[in-house]
Design an enzyme around this catalytic site. Structure first.
Site, mmCIF file in Angstrom:
data_model
loop_
_atom_site.group_PDB
_atom_site.id
_atom_site.type_symbol
_atom_site.label_atom_id
_atom_site.label_comp_id
_atom_site.label_asym_id
_atom_site.label_seq_id
_atom_site.Cartn_x
_atom_site.Cartn_y
_atom_site.Cartn_z
ATOM 1 N N HIS A 382 8.048 -0.402 -1.895
ATOM 2 C CA HIS A 382 8.333 -1.020 -3.198
ATOM 3 C C HIS A 382 7.576 -0.318 -4.315
ATOM 4 O O HIS A 382 8.158 0.044 -5.344
ATOM 5 C CB HIS A 382 7.940 -2.502 -3.130
ATOM 6 C CG HIS A 382 8.186 -3.266 -4.399
ATOM 7 N ND1 HIS A 382 9.223 -4.147 -4.537
ATOM 8 C CD2 HIS A 382 7.515 -3.291 -5.581
ATOM 9 C CE1 HIS A 382 9.201 -4.678 -5.753
ATOM 10 N NE2 HIS A 382 8.157 -4.181 -6.404
ATOM 11 N N GLU A 383 6.281 -0.109 -4.110
ATOM 12 C CA GLU A 383 5.464 0.491 -5.169
ATOM 13 C C GLU A 383 5.830 1.956 -5.400
ATOM 14 O O GLU A 383 5.854 2.420 -6.541
ATOM 15 C CB GLU A 383 3.976 0.358 -4.837
ATOM 16 C CG GLU A 383 3.498 -1.073 -4.608
ATOM 17 C CD GLU A 383 3.906 -2.033 -5.716
ATOM 18 O OE1 GLU A 383 3.944 -1.617 -6.891
ATOM 19 O OE2 GLU A 383 4.206 -3.191 -5.409
#
Length: 962
Positions: A382-383
């Site tokens: 996600h990051e």
């Protein structure tokens, strides 16, 4: 391909001027620090700073608005900060700083507004800043400066006008508190080898960069950042860019670390850390920079124990996947990821320096569960997805937050699936995004993905946007979009979008433009309407439809789905709550051509089937909608589940369960029909359907665990889960091993947890014997990490003070964050009221429960039937404390309200909620405002539903559990 970094002549000139000023100031700061160290203290004084000036009584002035005027545009910042990691004589931790920002005047103005919050600015001839013109331009004199505290501005009024097209330099010096409030530039404390360690870290999102240095703190106001950090010799400094120079200042025994210029980026992505952490490193081939560094940073002990190894292993393949997926190279020369002891969010996508909670980055195979490993894979993915979508191209304003977070929440599964191809990660989106979004988006207090800009202004309103709608609905809607466009067309449009807006900002319609171009350039891809026309209905109005298929006639219709069908929707929609709906479907064993429902109802003759066939709509759960059928088709689906459930895809079995229960909650179908969908679970061995069933059954547990329905329900579920418990007993050699498959391990956890909670013979004896064995030998915990959460909770619930105190001791000694979370959660399982009350008090003591964990700990206690009223009373009694600490900034604050009210289902509890709302109106609810409204709406709906359905539910469970 990304562009390199270039600096113009006038920028270079300004940089040299600033460098000279900065050097003088740094030397002065160094001398001051040397004196401070010789005194073993530092004075935090306002002698050279001005007090906060009261806000003048004005109305409708630029400084009375939360949005900055469009008169100035920042070009770059030069920021030097010096965090002191020892207390001064007043018992405070402080940082000092100097900051310069060069900006261009866009429109003629005699006013400069720049964000500044909780900083003590040095006075220069009676003003808080110095202003200089660039490239021969003369800056007007400063007339007056003051603080607008509510809107968090430093207001600078000038004697004359700034000239459009000309550049100016604004310089400030300041002191701030290095507090432990988890916001801006703050400190974190932890113990290592019996020594207390202090580190300085940042969290700028969404509106906290202004607490670290004066800045134009809006996401669309991108600039280049030159960061310098001064720090103790034994520490290391990190920032977004690669360090280019380290200078030891002998007379002060400190280091000055200078970092290279960043890419053009938003203030909320600025990050810096000063610590004595260690790292592990790998390199990979980056198209732009050759060999790029990937480093995982953490506490020395964690790195030495190998807890960063898994994150390092998956980072490189995930970065490589996104480079291919976006068709755009990773735009930086390094990727630092750091695990922090105190961090309010799960993680933060700072460009080049991603910050995480320890549980989201560190994995210890000896103590971490399979679920901990999966969380690390998805959070890291996600990051890293944000490095392009969010960082390279950024939203212009927070009303479009879903574009950042929804996108990262969707592609995190793609990146994790690439890194771990045997996990079937893509299927899990139905559990962790789609069904989670449905639960909120079926309320009238929901909101559109993209709200009007005027609805999102204050820091609290911005913080509220970090919610299930932005993340999970955003992911579900984008997944649907990629499905009907096809993934290659979707990815092609994304790549072109990223190239056009690289290092800039955009709005959602810009993405639609590029996706439409990709559609137009791809033969064979046809849409009934443009991407704009289709998607605006999904993002500009809240909610979603329930699609009803009548297999007797072939008629297909849609209606706005609400849990409370008689509720009035106050929010108007220009689309009248109708959607353009892509429907994938199958008829018995055969997949059919996709159809589009473009109005309220339409006749689709292929869906008219015989009594021997059934229709399944929303195949593979690709669309963001629920599905209802005529009763005959429901019966045929139930018959198919009973005879051979594997004919229906795994995710659609979960869909049938979740849709049926929620349709029953909305009084669209009979509750007994929904309950009948669980009968086939006797034969189900897959994780996703069982998890979907368990979530809905847990909702029933919360509704009925204080009524006579509970016993009959327990008996029924005991019968349903017993075969699953026995199955895993066999394949795990009587629970001495765990299943080999990734999701099978999750199903095994469900089998143990539900079997113990419903009293399946032999389950509780197992868990309690394992825990007792551990108590007898605390240094040798043989309980498998996958099963620890269940075992700890069950044993502490069955035990008393001895078991609780043992759990608390193990929690205090835990050196692996994932293990600490398991114990912290399990401690809330006790049935002893005074222990629960004591545990609640611990949440107000950061020495016992870290501030980042306080609200979730209260939530754990509230999930306990005995702890729920205690937690509710505790939160009400201490509302001012919790609001002050978490109310305006914490993304988890809204969860606190929903957790302590989750069980509410009686008129008395509803009246308590409304009284709570009235009594605390003056204090306010900050980022929990919407959560409180949703709690009232949910409670109202449950009261009505129970009045109509409690008796038939009781009778059904009694008949089926006999």
């Amino acid at each position: 391909m990304g562009k390199g970094y270039y600096i113009s002549k006038h920028l270079a000139t300004a940089a040299m001027v600033l460098a000279a000023i900065a050097l003088v100031t740094i030397i002065a700061l160094s001398v001051v620090y040397n004196r401070e160290k010789s005194k073993n203290a530092a004075k935090f004084t306002n002698a050279t700073t001005s007090p906060v000036t009261p806000t003048p009584k004005t109305s409708n002035e630029p400084w009375d608005k939360y949005r900055l005027p469009d008169t100035l545009s920042p070009e770059y910042y030069n920021v030097t900060l010096w965090p002191r990691l020892v207390k001064n004589v007043n018992g405070m931790y402080i940082f000092t700083g100097i900051s310069g920002v060069m900006f261009t005047c866009v429109k003629k103005t005699d006013l400069i507004l720049i964000h500044s919050n909780k900083l003590n600015l040095t006075l220069f001839k009676g003003h808080h800043a110095k202003l200089m013109g660039q490239s021969g331009v003369t800056a007007p004199a400063i007339k007056t400066t003051w603080f607008q505290t509510e809107k968090q501005y430093l207001v600078i009024q000038l004697e004359g006008k700034l000239k459009p097209g000309k550049s100016y330099w604004l310089y400030t010096e300041f002191t701030g508190e290095l507090a432990d409030d988890l916001e801006g530039f703050y400190r974190s404390e932890y113990m290592e080898d019996g020594e207390k360690k202090i580190i300085a870290i940042t969290q700028m999102q969404a509106t906290y960069a202004r607490k670290a240095f004066p800045c134009f703190d809006e996401p669309g106001m991108k600039a280049v950042f030159h960061i310098t950090l001064i720090h103790d010799l034994e520490t290391t400094a990190l920032s977004n860019s690669q360090e280019i120079k380290n200078v030891i200042i002998d007379e002060t025994a400190v280091t000055r670390t200078i970092f290279g210029p960043t890419k053009k980026m938003s203030t909320y992505l600025v990050a810096f850390v000063v610590s004595d952490f260690k790292y592990i490193i790998t390199v990979y081939e980056n198209y732009l920079f050759g060999l790029s560094k990937v480093r995982i940073w953490a506490r020395k002990k964690a790195i030495e124990d190998g807890q960063g190894d898994y994150a390092l292993k998956i980072t490189q393949p995930i970065l490589e996947f996104f480079e291919k997926y976006y068709n755009t190279s990773y735009p930086l020369s390094k990727s630092d990821q750091i695990a922090l002891p105190d961090f309010n969010s799960g993680a933060m996508e700072n460009w080049g320096l991603v910050t995480y909670r320890e549980t989201a980055l560190l994995y210890d195979p000896r103590t971490s569960a399979n679920g901990n490993k999966q969380r690390i894979a998805t959070v890291v993915s996600h990051e890293l997805a944000h490095m392009w979508f969010g960082n390279l191209v950024t939203l212009k304003w927070w009303n479009d937050l879903w574009l950042n977070e929804g996108f990262a929440s969707y592609v995190e599964y793609l990146g994790a699936d690439y890194a771990e191809p045997n996990w079937n990660m893509k299927d899990q989106t139905i559990l962790y995004d789609l069904q989670r979004a449905f639960a909120v988006d079926s309320l009238t207090s929901s909101h559109p993905l993209s709200q009007k800009k005027e609805e999102v202004n204050t820091p609290s309103e911005i913080s509220e946007m970090f919610n299930t709608i932005s993340y999970s609905k955003g992911a579900a809607v984008l997944k649907m979009l990629s499905e009907f466009l096809t993934e290659p067309v979707f990815a092609k449009g994304l790549g072109n979008y990223l190239k056009q807006f690289a290092f800039g900002s955009s709005v959602h319609s810009d993405l639609w433009d590029h996706l439409q171009k990709a559609v137009d350039q791809t033969p064979g891809v046809k849409l009934p309407y443009s991407v704009h026309e289709i998607m605006n209905r999904w993002i500009l109005q809240m909610g979603f439809p329930v699609i009803t298929v009548d297999t007797r006639t072939g008629n297909v219709s849609q209606k706005h789905f609400l849990l409370e069908p008689d509720a009035v929707v106050d929010r108007k929609s220009e689309y009248n709550y109708e959607w353009f709906v892509p429907i994938k479907w199958m008829k018995k064993h055969q997949v059919q051509d996709q159809l589009w429902l473009l109005q309220k109802s339409a006749l689709h003759k292929p869906m008219k089937v015989s009594k021997n066939e059934w229709v399944l709509a929303n195949l593979h759960v690709s669309g963001y909608f629920r599905v209802n059928y005529d009763l005959g088709n429901w019966e045929r689906l139930l018959s198919q589940l009973k005879s051979d459930h594997q004919v229906i895809p795994v995710v659609n079995r979960a869909q049938i369960l979740d849709d049926a229960f929620n349709l029953a909650r909305a009084s669209i179908i009979n509750i007994t029909l929904a309950l009948r969908t669980t009968k086939y679970l006797l034969h189900e061995r897959e994780y996703i359907p069982w998890e979907a069933a368990l979530r809905n059954l847990n909702y029933f547990f919360q509704l009925f665990d204080r009524s006579e329905v509970y016993g009959a329900m327990q008996a029924y579920l005991k019968k349903q889960v017993k075969p699953l418990f026995e199955y895993f007993g066999i394949i795990s050699s009587n629970w001495t091993t765990v299943a080999s498959g990734h999701t099978d391990q999750f199903t095994q956890i469900i089998a143990l947890s539900l079997a113990c909670s419903t009293g399946v013979e032999g389950c509780r004896e197992l868990t309690r014997s394992w825990f007792k064995k551990w108590m007898q030998n605390p240094h040798n915990n043989t309980i498998h990490p996958n099963l620890r959460s269940t075992v700890y909770c069950d044993a502490i619930a069955a035990g008393g003070t001895e078991e609780w105190n043992f759990g608390w001791q193990m929690f205090q000694k835990a050196t692996v964050a994932a293990e600490a979370v398991k114990l912290r959660s399990a401690l809330a399982c006790t049935k002893v009221p005074w222990l629960l009350n004591r545990y609640l008090e611990y949440t107000m003591n950061p020495e016992k429960i870290r501030k980042q964990d306080a609200t979730s700990t209260i939530g754990y206690i509230a999930s306990n039937i005995i702890g729920q009223p205690l937690a509710w009373d505790f939160v009400r009694a201490n509302w001012d404390y919790f609001f002050k600490l978490y109310g305006t900034g914490s993304f988890t604050f809204s969860r606190l309200i929903s957790d302590v009210t989750y069980r509410f289902c009686t008129p008395f509890e509803l009246s308590q909620l409304k009284r709570f709302q009235k009594d605390n109106a003056e204090t306010g609810f900050g980022s929990g405002t919407q959560a409180l409204q949703q709690a009232i709406e949910k409670t109202t709906a449950k009261i009505k539903w129970l009045a109509e359905n409690k008796e038939p539910v009781l009778q059904w469970f009694l008949s089926e559990s006999a």
